[in-house]
Design a protein around this motif. Sequence first.
Motif, mmCIF file in Angstrom:
data_model
loop_
_atom_site.group_PDB
_atom_site.id
_atom_site.type_symbol
_atom_site.label_atom_id
_atom_site.label_comp_id
_atom_site.label_asym_id
_atom_site.label_seq_id
_atom_site.Cartn_x
_atom_site.Cartn_y
_atom_site.Cartn_z
ATOM 1 N N UNK A 66 29.273 56.622 33.141
ATOM 2 C CA UNK A 66 30.183 55.922 32.241
ATOM 3 C C UNK A 66 31.437 56.790 31.981
ATOM 4 N N UNK A 67 31.427 57.937 31.487
ATOM 5 C CA UNK A 67 32.462 59.034 31.274
ATOM 6 C C UNK A 67 32.938 59.644 32.337
ATOM 7 N N UNK A 68 32.362 59.516 33.546
ATOM 8 C CA UNK A 68 33.059 60.164 34.786
ATOM 9 C C UNK A 68 34.041 58.986 35.264
ATOM 10 N N UNK A 69 33.576 57.972 35.248
ATOM 11 C CA UNK A 69 34.132 56.670 35.634
ATOM 12 C C UNK A 69 35.440 56.437 34.908
ATOM 13 N N UNK A 70 35.490 56.483 33.495
ATOM 14 C CA UNK A 70 36.516 56.401 32.765
ATOM 15 C C UNK A 70 37.550 57.457 32.959
ATOM 16 N N UNK A 71 37.199 58.736 33.438
ATOM 17 C CA UNK A 71 38.073 59.931 33.901
ATOM 18 C C UNK A 71 38.468 59.797 34.890
ATOM 19 N N UNK A 72 38.092 58.789 35.840
ATOM 20 C CA UNK A 72 38.292 58.673 37.437
ATOM 21 C C UNK A 72 37.714 59.785 38.046
ATOM 22 N N UNK A 73 36.801 60.132 37.975
ATOM 23 C CA UNK A 73 35.925 61.276 38.554
ATOM 24 C C UNK A 73 34.619 60.794 39.214
ATOM 25 N N UNK A 88 29.221 55.981 43.243
ATOM 26 C CA UNK A 88 29.021 54.576 42.731
ATOM 27 C C UNK A 88 28.050 53.884 43.858
ATOM 28 N N UNK A 89 28.008 54.102 45.018
ATOM 29 C CA UNK A 89 27.050 53.553 45.906
ATOM 30 C C UNK A 89 25.773 54.241 45.428
ATOM 31 N N UNK A 90 25.579 55.339 45.270
ATOM 32 C CA UNK A 90 24.219 55.932 44.973
ATOM 33 C C UNK A 90 23.692 55.472 43.749
ATOM 34 N N UNK A 91 24.918 55.516 42.916
ATOM 35 C CA UNK A 91 23.934 54.646 41.425
ATOM 36 C C UNK A 91 23.849 53.102 41.648
ATOM 37 N N UNK A 92 24.550 52.444 42.573
ATOM 38 C CA UNK A 92 24.330 51.153 42.704
ATOM 39 C C UNK A 92 22.913 50.964 43.337
ATOM 40 N N UNK A 93 22.579 51.759 44.240
ATOM 41 C CA UNK A 93 21.248 51.894 44.915
ATOM 42 C C UNK A 93 20.036 52.103 43.883
ATOM 43 N N UNK A 94 20.312 53.142 42.972
ATOM 44 C CA UNK A 94 19.283 53.290 42.030
ATOM 45 C C UNK A 94 19.080 52.194 41.153
ATOM 46 N N UNK A 95 20.222 51.631 40.713
ATOM 47 C CA UNK A 95 19.886 49.984 40.054
ATOM 48 C C UNK A 95 19.347 48.945 40.557
ATOM 49 N N UNK A 145 13.322 53.502 34.517
ATOM 50 C CA UNK A 145 14.302 52.872 33.493
ATOM 51 C C UNK A 145 15.115 53.995 32.783
ATOM 52 N N UNK A 146 14.399 54.789 32.358
ATOM 53 C CA UNK A 146 14.906 56.108 31.577
ATOM 54 C C UNK A 146 15.983 56.856 32.372
ATOM 55 N N UNK A 147 15.611 57.023 33.664
ATOM 56 C CA UNK A 147 16.461 57.751 34.559
ATOM 57 C C UNK A 147 17.859 56.916 34.858
ATOM 58 N N UNK A 148 17.751 55.619 34.879
ATOM 59 C CA UNK A 148 18.979 54.676 35.019
ATOM 60 C C UNK A 148 19.853 54.932 33.831
ATOM 61 N N UNK A 149 19.241 54.664 32.615
ATOM 62 C CA UNK A 149 19.770 54.737 31.334
ATOM 63 C C UNK A 149 20.653 56.146 31.312
ATOM 64 N N UNK A 150 19.821 57.321 31.637
ATOM 65 C CA UNK A 150 20.843 58.368 31.604
ATOM 66 C C UNK A 150 21.802 58.434 32.683
ATOM 67 N N UNK A 151 21.615 58.074 33.826
ATOM 68 C CA UNK A 151 22.623 58.063 35.059
ATOM 69 C C UNK A 151 23.747 57.274 34.326
ATOM 70 N N UNK A 152 23.398 56.007 34.013
ATOM 71 C CA UNK A 152 24.629 55.255 33.742
ATOM 72 C C UNK A 152 25.584 55.926 32.509
ATOM 73 N N UNK A 153 24.846 56.442 31.405
ATOM 74 C CA UNK A 153 25.651 57.242 30.427
ATOM 75 C C UNK A 153 26.549 58.142 31.008
ATOM 76 N N UNK A 154 26.080 58.910 31.872
ATOM 77 C CA UNK A 154 26.937 60.122 32.542
ATOM 78 C C UNK A 154 27.729 59.486 33.326
#
Length: 70
Positions: free
Chosen positions: A24-31, A37-44, A13-22
């Motif tokens: 979010x900034x990259x998504x907003x910047x288009x990076x 996204x697929x890797x993060x979705x797999x973790x979620x 859970x802590x890992x996912x919180x950290x990954x989502x936080x990081x």
Amino acid sequence: MTRPNLRELAQMMRGVVLALGLAADDVERGRYDATERERLAGCLDRVSAALRNDAEQSSHLVIDSRAADR
């Protein structure tokens, strides 16, 4: 999926919180590309499955009386 112990679940859970936080900034910047996204979705998905599995196995109510009177 086998049931993780509570410490492993908390670490996931802590890992996912950290990954989502990081992310979010990259998504907003288009990076954050489709692969990331697929890797993060797999973790979620894995954390969601672990949470559901733990909830199914922990169907009994436990009340810690030391904390209940605070």
